[in-house]
Scaffold this motif. Structure first.
Motif, PDB file in Angstrom:
ATOM      1  N   VAL A   1      43.912  37.153  42.934  1.00  0.00           N
ATOM      2  CA  VAL A   1      43.904  37.171  41.810  1.00  0.00           C
ATOM      3  C   VAL A   1      44.735  38.121  40.812  1.00  0.00           C
ATOM      4  N   ASP A   2      44.734  39.200  41.284  1.00  0.00           N
ATOM      5  CA  ASP A   2      45.651  40.413  40.687  1.00  0.00           C
ATOM      6  C   ASP A   2      46.927  39.969  40.845  1.00  0.00           C
ATOM      7  N   GLU A   3      47.352  39.600  42.144  1.00  0.00           N
ATOM      8  CA  GLU A   3      48.875  38.979  42.312  1.00  0.00           C
ATOM      9  C   GLU A   3      49.014  37.844  41.385  1.00  0.00           C
ATOM     10  N   TRP A   4      48.258  37.022  41.281  1.00  0.00           N
ATOM     11  CA  TRP A   4      48.366  35.763  40.333  1.00  0.00           C
ATOM     12  C   TRP A   4      48.807  36.189  38.897  1.00  0.00           C
TER      13      TRP A   4
ATOM     14  N   THR B   1      51.864  37.653  37.821  1.00  0.00           N
ATOM     15  CA  THR B   1      53.203  36.858  37.623  1.00  0.00           C
ATOM     16  C   THR B   1      53.144  36.133  36.150  1.00  0.00           C
ATOM     17  N   ARG B   2      52.160  36.464  35.218  1.00  0.00           N
ATOM     18  CA  ARG B   2      52.335  35.841  34.039  1.00  0.00           C
ATOM     19  C   ARG B   2      52.732  36.860  32.887  1.00  0.00           C
TER      20      ARG B   2
ATOM     21  N   PRO C   1      47.219  38.517  31.996  1.00  0.00           N
ATOM     22  CA  PRO C   1      46.052  38.448  31.283  1.00  0.00           C
ATOM     23  C   PRO C   1      45.013  39.488  32.033  1.00  0.00           C
ATOM     24  N   THR C   2      43.887  39.482  31.217  1.00  0.00           N
ATOM     25  CA  THR C   2      42.906  40.158  31.738  1.00  0.00           C
ATOM     26  C   THR C   2      42.436  39.559  33.090  1.00  0.00           C
ATOM     27  N   VAL C   3      41.800  40.232  34.080  1.00  0.00           N
ATOM     28  CA  VAL C   3      41.242  39.795  35.060  1.00  0.00           C
ATOM     29  C   VAL C   3      40.205  38.521  34.780  1.00  0.00           C
ATOM     30  N   SER C   4      39.393  38.686  33.650  1.00  0.00           N
ATOM     31  CA  SER C   4      38.629  37.610  33.471  1.00  0.00           C
ATOM     32  C   SER C   4      39.227  36.279  32.778  1.00  0.00           C
ATOM     33  N   ASP C   5      40.200  36.581  32.040  1.00  0.00           N
ATOM     34  CA  ASP C   5      41.089  35.418  31.466  1.00  0.00           C
ATOM     35  C   ASP C   5      41.895  34.792  32.697  1.00  0.00           C
ATOM     36  N   ALA C   6      42.229  35.575  33.834  1.00  0.00           N
ATOM     37  CA  ALA C   6      43.172  35.008  34.970  1.00  0.00           C
ATOM     38  C   ALA C   6      42.134  33.919  35.649  1.00  0.00           C
TER      39      ALA C   6
END
Length: 62
Positions: free
Chosen positions: A23-26, A29-30, A34-39
């Motif tokens: 999730v953090d790697e994804w 790339t944005r 985004p925050t972790v919650s938004d991701a």
């Protein structure tokens, strides 16, 4: 009068280190990042739309 919450339903979920790293790697790339919650919301919504559980963006609500 307070403004309404954007996401009024809260859930607590667990992650293993590999999933949280993915999730953090994804999210990195944005732009903007985004925050972790938004991701997590974005990843989940995209998957649910692809599988037909949520309407496609821009589709009329039934």
């Amino acid at each position: 009068m307070p403004r309404p919450q954007l996401y009024p339903v809260k859930k607590v979920i667990g992650f293993d280190e590999a999933m949280l790293k993915a999730v953090d790697e994804w999210r990195r790339t944005r732009t903007p990042i985004p925050t972790v919650s938004d991701a997590i919301r974005q990843i989940l919504a995209k998957h649910l739309r692809q599988k037909g559980y949520m309407p496609k963006r821009g589709a009329a609500a039934e």
